[in-house]
Write a protein that holds these residues in place. Structure first.
Motif, mmCIF file in Angstrom:
data_model
loop_
_atom_site.group_PDB
_atom_site.id
_atom_site.type_symbol
_atom_site.label_atom_id
_atom_site.label_comp_id
_atom_site.label_asym_id
_atom_site.label_seq_id
_atom_site.Cartn_x
_atom_site.Cartn_y
_atom_site.Cartn_z
ATOM 1 N N ASP A 27 2.806 16.352 -5.257
ATOM 2 C CA ASP A 27 2.879 15.441 -6.396
ATOM 3 C C ASP A 27 4.072 14.500 -6.266
ATOM 4 O O ASP A 27 3.937 13.284 -6.372
ATOM 5 N N SER A 28 5.235 15.040 -5.977
ATOM 6 C CA SER A 28 6.439 14.213 -5.844
ATOM 7 C C SER A 28 6.513 13.509 -4.500
ATOM 8 O O SER A 28 7.194 12.487 -4.361
ATOM 9 N N GLY A 29 5.828 14.066 -3.499
ATOM 10 C CA GLY A 29 5.942 13.537 -2.146
ATOM 11 C C GLY A 29 7.243 13.899 -1.482
ATOM 12 O O GLY A 29 7.579 13.373 -0.409
ATOM 13 N N MET A 30 7.994 14.839 -2.084
ATOM 14 C CA MET A 30 9.330 15.181 -1.589
ATOM 15 C C MET A 30 9.522 16.679 -1.363
ATOM 16 O O MET A 30 10.639 17.112 -1.076
ATOM 17 N N ASN A 31 8.460 17.483 -1.476
ATOM 18 C CA ASN A 31 8.613 18.921 -1.261
ATOM 19 C C ASN A 31 8.981 19.186 0.186
ATOM 20 O O ASN A 31 8.241 18.829 1.112
ATOM 21 N N LEU A 32 10.117 19.827 0.413
ATOM 22 C CA LEU A 32 10.647 19.990 1.770
ATOM 23 C C LEU A 32 9.729 20.832 2.647
ATOM 24 O O LEU A 32 9.551 20.543 3.833
ATOM 25 N N PHE A 33 9.131 21.880 2.085
ATOM 26 C CA PHE A 33 8.266 22.748 2.884
ATOM 27 C C PHE A 33 7.002 21.990 3.314
ATOM 28 O O PHE A 33 6.562 22.085 4.464
ATOM 29 N N THR A 34 6.424 21.249 2.389
ATOM 30 C CA THR A 34 5.231 20.466 2.711
ATOM 31 C C THR A 34 5.559 19.373 3.720
ATOM 32 O O THR A 34 4.795 19.121 4.661
ATOM 33 N N LEU A 35 6.713 18.744 3.555
ATOM 34 C CA LEU A 35 7.121 17.691 4.489
ATOM 35 C C LEU A 35 7.338 18.232 5.898
ATOM 36 O O LEU A 35 7.007 17.564 6.885
ATOM 37 N N GLU A 36 7.881 19.448 6.008
ATOM 38 C CA GLU A 36 8.090 20.036 7.331
ATOM 39 C C GLU A 36 6.765 20.204 8.067
ATOM 40 O O GLU A 36 6.637 19.868 9.241
ATOM 41 N N ALA A 37 5.770 20.731 7.367
ATOM 42 C CA ALA A 37 4.448 20.908 7.985
ATOM 43 C C ALA A 37 3.821 19.554 8.305
ATOM 44 O O ALA A 37 3.231 19.373 9.380
ATOM 45 N N ALA A 38 3.949 18.600 7.389
ATOM 46 C CA ALA A 38 3.360 17.278 7.598
ATOM 47 C C ALA A 38 3.991 16.587 8.800
ATOM 48 O O ALA A 38 3.292 15.977 9.624
ATOM 49 N N ARG A 39 5.302 16.685 8.926
ATOM 50 C CA ARG A 39 5.994 16.049 10.062
ATOM 51 C C ARG A 39 5.609 16.709 11.377
ATOM 52 O O ARG A 39 5.453 16.041 12.401
ATOM 53 N N ALA A 40 5.450 18.026 11.354
ATOM 54 C CA ALA A 40 5.043 18.738 12.573
ATOM 55 C C ALA A 40 3.667 18.275 13.022
ATOM 56 O O ALA A 40 3.421 18.053 14.211
ATOM 57 N N ALA A 41 2.753 18.124 12.070
ATOM 58 C CA ALA A 41 1.405 17.657 12.404
ATOM 59 C C ALA A 41 1.444 16.234 12.954
ATOM 60 O O ALA A 41 0.791 15.924 13.957
ATOM 61 N N ALA A 42 2.216 15.370 12.313
ATOM 62 C CA ALA A 42 2.290 13.972 12.745
ATOM 63 C C ALA A 42 2.925 13.854 14.124
ATOM 64 O O ALA A 42 2.487 13.031 14.941
ATOM 65 N N ARG A 43 3.949 14.654 14.390
ATOM 66 C CA ARG A 43 4.613 14.599 15.697
ATOM 67 C C ARG A 43 3.641 14.916 16.828
ATOM 68 O O ARG A 43 3.772 14.389 17.934
ATOM 69 N N ASN A 44 2.669 15.791 16.554
ATOM 70 C CA ASN A 44 1.725 16.198 17.595
ATOM 71 C C ASN A 44 0.501 15.297 17.664
ATOM 72 O O ASN A 44 -0.460 15.607 18.378
ATOM 73 N N GLY A 45 0.510 14.210 16.916
ATOM 74 C CA GLY A 45 -0.570 13.235 17.016
ATOM 75 C C GLY A 45 -1.728 13.445 16.072
ATOM 76 O O GLY A 45 -2.741 12.736 16.166
ATOM 77 N N ALA A 46 -1.630 14.413 15.159
ATOM 78 C CA ALA A 46 -2.699 14.639 14.193
ATOM 79 C C ALA A 46 -2.685 13.540 13.134
ATOM 80 O O ALA A 46 -1.647 12.933 12.846
ATOM 81 N N THR A 47 -3.839 13.273 12.548
ATOM 82 C CA THR A 47 -3.929 12.336 11.435
ATOM 83 C C THR A 47 -3.386 13.018 10.185
ATOM 84 O O THR A 47 -3.785 14.134 9.864
ATOM 85 N N LEU A 48 -2.467 12.344 9.487
ATOM 86 C CA LEU A 48 -1.852 12.907 8.295
ATOM 87 C C LEU A 48 -2.341 12.168 7.057
ATOM 88 O O LEU A 48 -2.142 10.958 6.921
ATOM 89 N N ILE A 49 -3.011 12.908 6.173
ATOM 90 C CA ILE A 49 -3.453 12.361 4.894
ATOM 91 C C ILE A 49 -2.522 12.899 3.814
ATOM 92 O O ILE A 49 -2.457 14.111 3.595
ATOM 93 N N GLY A 50 -1.777 12.033 3.170
ATOM 94 C CA GLY A 50 -0.837 12.447 2.135
ATOM 95 C C GLY A 50 -1.362 12.120 0.751
ATOM 96 O O GLY A 50 -1.719 10.967 0.482
#
Length: 300
Positions: free
Chosen positions: A198-221
């Motif tokens: 909701d906030s777009g700032m949850n640290l745990f969610t961001l960690e997983a999202a960044r890991a996915a993006a780093r590996n080339g996965a499509t990230l839907i936020g």
């Protein structure tokens, strides 16, 4: 990252402003706050007059308009005038309908639902429909789908994952943060991570999202704020719901729009899909079987 719309749909300017305001500097926020709280005043003001009301400079007013993705102050006034006209029409219609339904209009239940219904109608002002369509296409073609969410966004994330499973779209939705991060780190090109915050700032969610993006996965936020950390790193940012935060300090409504947006994502995914329809039928048969087995025996 998906660019934001430069002109929200009819009635959506307030939600659009709410979604971007946290990303602005304080002087620009004062300008936007006036647009939210008193659009009539802003629509009738000149640049210099608005600067005076906001206790800032005319140059700051122009910069605020540019920060919102608008062409300038006149573009801002035009959209505010357009939405004021739409709001007047809505108010007249609501007045006609007053007293036609059950319940006292002053009752807390009626009041809350009425306010939520009003905000939902205008919640899509910040949504990029092209990004939404691209997100649906990504989910359809994904090799793997991972859904992550934490805190208050965990229930919507878990709920939509179950609905995708019920439509034949195999996905992962671990509830604990370690499993989320490990699963995200194992994604790659052709895979999709659907991150809900909701906030777009949850640290745990961001960690997983960044890991996915780093590996080339499509990230839907999926988030309420257009320039939040999650929106900034997303391949497709689906932004809606900031308006609810104007009254959610006393009521639990912050995730209503996210849940509706996720439901729309699932509906669009399964639209005109024979595979999804067949999967739903299979799920229903399984559920009916479980219910039948759970029924207590009838004693004479």
């Amino acid at each position: 990252m998906t660019d934001h719309l430069t002109e929200p749909p009819l009635g959506g300017m307030r939600a659009y402003l709410q979604s971007l305001m946290p990303s602005l500097v304080p002087s620009e926020q004062r300008v936007v706050r006036l647009c939210i709280d008193n659009p009539q005043l802003v629509s009738e003001s000149s640049v210099a007059e608005l600067a005076g009301h906001a206790q800032t400079s005319p140059a700051t007013v122009v910069r605020a308009c540019k920060s919102l993705g608008l062409e300038g102050f006149q573009h801002l006034r035009q959209i505010l005038l357009r939405d004021l006209g739409a709001a007047a029409w809505d108010a007249a219609r609501d007045t006609e309908l007053e007293g036609l339904g059950p319940g006292d209009a002053r009752h807390p239940v009626t009041t809350l639902f009425a306010r939520a219904a009003h905000e939902i109608r205008n919640a899509l002002g910040a949504l990029d429909y092209a990004a939404f369509d691209a997100a649906v296409a990504s989910i359809r073609s994904a090799g793997r789908l991972l859904v992550v969410g934490n805190g208050a966004s965990l229930p919507p994330a878990q709920s939509i994952a179950l609905r995708f499973l019920g439509s034949g779209r195999v996905c992962e939705a671990p509830a604990d943060v370690v499993s989320q991060h490990v699963a995200a780190a194992l994604l790659g090109p052709g895979d999709v991570c659907l991150a809900v915050s909701d906030s777009g700032m949850n640290l745990f969610t961001l960690e997983a999202a960044r890991a996915a993006a780093r590996n080339g996965a499509t990230l839907i936020g999926v988030t309420s704020y257009g320039k939040s950390a999650l929106a900034e790193i997303s391949t497709h940012a689906l932004v809606a719901g900031a308006e609810f935060h104007s009254f959610n300090d006393e009521t639990v409504v912050g995730n209503i729009v996210q849940m509706l947006l996720l439901s729309a994502l699932h509906t669009a995914f399964g639209a005109s899909s024979a595979e999804a329809a067949a999967a739903k039928a299979d799920v229903l048969r399984v559920v009916y079987g479980m219910v039948e087995r759970a029924e207590p025996p009838v004693h004479e």
